[in-house]
Design an enzyme around this catalytic site. Sequence first.
Site, PDB file in Angstrom:
ATOM      1  N   GLY A  49      55.504  37.898  42.989  1.00  0.00           N
ATOM      2  CA  GLY A  49      54.188  37.252  42.865  1.00  0.00           C
ATOM      3  C   GLY A  49      53.550  37.658  41.552  1.00  0.00           C
ATOM      4  N   ALA A  50      54.359  37.532  40.463  1.00  0.00           N
ATOM      5  CA  ALA A  50      54.018  38.178  39.184  1.00  0.00           C
ATOM      6  C   ALA A  50      53.274  37.295  38.193  1.00  0.00           C
ATOM      7  CB  ALA A  50      55.317  38.663  38.516  1.00  0.00           C
ATOM      8  N   TYR A  54      46.533  39.423  40.925  1.00  0.00           N
ATOM      9  CA  TYR A  54      46.871  40.842  40.964  1.00  0.00           C
ATOM     10  C   TYR A  54      48.309  41.132  40.535  1.00  0.00           C
ATOM     11  CZ  TYR A  54      42.536  42.605  42.901  1.00  0.00           C
ATOM     12  OH  TYR A  54      41.230  43.005  43.049  1.00  0.00           O
ATOM     13  N   LEU A 140      52.403  38.526  46.810  1.00  0.00           N
ATOM     14  CA  LEU A 140      52.477  37.084  47.093  1.00  0.00           C
ATOM     15  C   LEU A 140      51.218  36.614  47.807  1.00  0.00           C
ATOM     16  CD1 LEU A 140      55.981  36.124  48.511  1.00  0.00           C
ATOM     17  CD2 LEU A 140      55.168  36.057  46.172  1.00  0.00           C
ATOM     18  N   ALA A 141      50.777  35.428  47.464  1.00  0.00           N
ATOM     19  CA  ALA A 141      49.764  34.737  48.255  1.00  0.00           C
ATOM     20  C   ALA A 141      50.251  33.305  48.354  1.00  0.00           C
ATOM     21  CB  ALA A 141      48.400  34.803  47.585  1.00  0.00           C
ATOM     22  N   TYR A 226      42.932  43.298  51.654  1.00  0.00           N
ATOM     23  CA  TYR A 226      41.494  43.221  51.459  1.00  0.00           C
ATOM     24  C   TYR A 226      40.800  43.533  52.783  1.00  0.00           C
ATOM     25  CZ  TYR A 226      36.884  41.618  50.153  1.00  0.00           C
ATOM     26  OH  TYR A 226      35.538  41.571  49.913  1.00  0.00           O
ATOM     27  N   TYR A 236      37.816  36.997  57.527  1.00  0.00           N
ATOM     28  CA  TYR A 236      38.866  37.736  56.833  1.00  0.00           C
ATOM     29  C   TYR A 236      39.461  38.848  57.720  1.00  0.00           C
ATOM     30  CZ  TYR A 236      41.882  38.898  53.055  1.00  0.00           C
ATOM     31  OH  TYR A 236      43.031  39.066  52.329  1.00  0.00           O
ATOM     32  N   THR A 276      40.503  34.508  42.204  1.00  0.00           N
ATOM     33  CA  THR A 276      41.896  34.177  41.881  1.00  0.00           C
ATOM     34  C   THR A 276      42.159  32.823  42.542  1.00  0.00           C
ATOM     35  OG1 THR A 276      42.838  35.141  43.887  1.00  0.00           O
ATOM     36  CG2 THR A 276      42.657  36.614  41.987  1.00  0.00           C
TER      37      THR A 276
HETATM   38  P1  NAI Z   1      47.357  34.540  43.318  1.00  0.00           P
HETATM   39  O1  NAI Z   1      47.268  33.188  43.953  1.00  0.00           O
HETATM   40  O2  NAI Z   1      46.694  34.731  42.016  1.00  0.00           O
HETATM   41  O3  NAI Z   1      48.906  34.960  43.118  1.00  0.00           O
HETATM   42  C1  NAI Z   1      49.896  34.639  44.026  1.00  0.00           C
HETATM   43  C2  NAI Z   1      51.278  34.871  43.412  1.00  0.00           C
HETATM   44  O4  NAI Z   1      52.269  34.582  44.415  1.00  0.00           O
HETATM   45  C3  NAI Z   1      51.620  33.975  42.212  1.00  0.00           C
HETATM   46  O5  NAI Z   1      52.388  34.703  41.291  1.00  0.00           O
HETATM   47  C4  NAI Z   1      52.499  32.885  42.847  1.00  0.00           C
HETATM   48  O6  NAI Z   1      53.427  32.266  41.942  1.00  0.00           O
HETATM   49  C5  NAI Z   1      53.246  33.716  43.858  1.00  0.00           C
HETATM   50  N1  NAI Z   1      53.842  32.941  44.947  1.00  0.00           N
HETATM   51  C6  NAI Z   1      53.226  32.216  45.917  1.00  0.00           C
HETATM   52  N2  NAI Z   1      54.155  31.685  46.741  1.00  0.00           N
HETATM   53  C7  NAI Z   1      55.358  32.091  46.295  1.00  0.00           C
HETATM   54  C8  NAI Z   1      56.707  31.891  46.727  1.00  0.00           C
HETATM   55  N3  NAI Z   1      56.996  31.178  47.811  1.00  0.00           N
HETATM   56  N4  NAI Z   1      57.702  32.459  46.000  1.00  0.00           N
HETATM   57  C9  NAI Z   1      57.435  33.199  44.888  1.00  0.00           C
HETATM   58  N5  NAI Z   1      56.181  33.435  44.451  1.00  0.00           N
HETATM   59  C10 NAI Z   1      55.173  32.881  45.149  1.00  0.00           C
HETATM   60  O7  NAI Z   1      46.845  35.557  44.417  1.00  0.00           O
HETATM   61  P2  NAI Z   1      46.111  36.981  44.396  1.00  0.00           P
HETATM   62  O8  NAI Z   1      44.695  36.779  44.741  1.00  0.00           O
HETATM   63  O9  NAI Z   1      46.491  37.760  43.193  1.00  0.00           O
HETATM   64  O10 NAI Z   1      46.782  37.642  45.693  1.00  0.00           O
HETATM   65  C11 NAI Z   1      47.857  38.553  45.644  1.00  0.00           C
HETATM   66  C12 NAI Z   1      47.700  39.538  46.782  1.00  0.00           C
HETATM   67  O11 NAI Z   1      46.494  40.287  46.573  1.00  0.00           O
HETATM   68  C13 NAI Z   1      47.563  38.879  48.165  1.00  0.00           C
HETATM   69  O12 NAI Z   1      48.246  39.648  49.123  1.00  0.00           O
HETATM   70  C14 NAI Z   1      46.074  38.939  48.415  1.00  0.00           C
HETATM   71  O13 NAI Z   1      45.744  38.921  49.794  1.00  0.00           O
HETATM   72  C15 NAI Z   1      45.733  40.278  47.773  1.00  0.00           C
HETATM   73  N6  NAI Z   1      44.318  40.493  47.463  1.00  0.00           N
HETATM   74  C16 NAI Z   1      43.586  39.550  46.793  1.00  0.00           C
HETATM   75  C17 NAI Z   1      42.231  39.762  46.574  1.00  0.00           C
HETATM   76  C18 NAI Z   1      41.383  38.745  45.851  1.00  0.00           C
HETATM   77  O14 NAI Z   1      40.167  38.828  45.941  1.00  0.00           O
HETATM   78  N7  NAI Z   1      41.954  37.821  45.123  1.00  0.00           N
HETATM   79  C19 NAI Z   1      41.553  40.993  47.029  1.00  0.00           C
HETATM   80  C20 NAI Z   1      42.431  41.951  47.637  1.00  0.00           C
HETATM   81  C21 NAI Z   1      43.766  41.684  47.872  1.00  0.00           C
END
Ligand code: NAI
Length: 398
Positions: A49-50, A54, A140-141, A226, A236, A276
């Site tokens: 999820g790079a 995050y 991943l999200a 979160y 949530y 995000t």
């Molecule tokens: P984001 O939407 O920015 O990033 C998601 C990433 O997952 C992307 O790199 C995307 O390409 C990848 N992805 C999605 N489906 C995929 C698949 N099937 N195969 C490969 N890659 C895939 O999301 P964000 O917000 O950075 O979330 C990442 C983690 O951080 C999640 O677990 C989220 O719950 C957690 N988080 C997010 C917060 C926020 O406020 N945004 C707060 C605290 C935790």
Amino acid sequence: MIVVVPKIRGFICTTAHPDGCAKHVAEQISVVKNRGPISGGPKRVLVIGASTGYGLSSRITAAFGCGASTVGVFFEKPGDSTRTGTAGYYNSAAFEREAVAAGLYARSFNGDAFSDPIKQEVIAAIKADLGQVDCVIYSLASPRRTHPKTGEVFSSVLKPIGQSFTNKNLNTATATVEEITIHPEEGDDIANTIAVMGGEDWQMWMDALLAENLIAPGAQTLAYSYIGPELTWPIYKNGTIGKAKEDLERVQRDLDEKLAPLGGKAWVSVNKALVTQASSAIPVVPLYISLLYKVMKENGTHEDCIEQCDRLFRERLYNGASPQPDEAGRIRLDDWEMAPEIQSLVMSRWEQVVTENFQELGDIEGYQSSFLRLFGFGLEGVDYDADSNTAMKVPSIG
Ligand code: NAI
């Protein structure tokens, strides 16, 4: 080559600016470099999820803070000469260019991280190029997961459990504060959300890497979670997504045991609420985020994904730092968000906020500019009138 402009549909922008995304990545690299090297950091890092949010910031911190070789996995669309790709694709292209220019190994895989073939490709690359990894970040999200063994497709939902939830909500398109009611989960919603956003896939990645002896002694693995304030709990922490996050903690405990013989550790890191692509889709949370941004900016403690990830590596995981786990063993990067003085001000503004005073109480500008920046728009020094190379490729993918 086309001139790229933002096209917003609901909570997503369907275009992305290649040069703007590159600038966004460059700015994040500068944040980490300006804070100096992180000592004792990992040298071979896998980020699942790079490409955005995050995960991207974790990859940048590992590479430019710790000097790590990085392997990144994501699910993004490349562009062509007439259509833009996704922001995550351009971010990854820019990241790799910068990493290679800095003499750092970087290799990326664009495909479904939930699938067995992608895991096998990544494993082969780690074996051939790095030997082992000493840090695995799971970020991943996704709204959907096809189970690799059964082929079943699961969809995750953001719903309260047991009863409807009504609260204030920001309509980001019109910058108005409205009321929203979200109906409770039904049928298999909880199990399906756990199947997508719970820990099973993290476990599958780690088991596959361990089986091939690709986890180095002392390695650490992390997944992000979160918790947030009580006002968001129905949607949530106590909602369907919260059940998936509980499952992540179950897997963390299991992985921690599996890594112990190697002197390694598994962590769940509870991070700050930030704009995000994933968080924009959650009801109620964007309004909370815009009030939170205002209070934390006034307080001088506002951080974005890159500052959070830098603090995670520098002040919790490496650099001689202590993880400072909470009573449940989680790392708390949400400590500044949850500080009582921040929360009491946000809560009192939450009570008061309506469309008429929102501009004053909330940081709508900050919210909207953060949202546009996710797609490469609104960055300083980018010529948005010029044609851009939308067909740009991620070098290691070609
Ligand atoms: P984001 O939407 O920015 O990033 C998601 C990433 O997952 C992307 O790199 C995307 O390409 C990848 N992805 C999605 N489906 C995929 C698949 N099937 N195969 C490969 N890659 C895939 O999301 P964000 O917000 O950075 O979330 C990442 C983690 O951080 C999640 O677990 C989220 O719950 C957690 N988080 C997010 C917060 C926020 O406020 N945004 C707060 C605290 C935790």
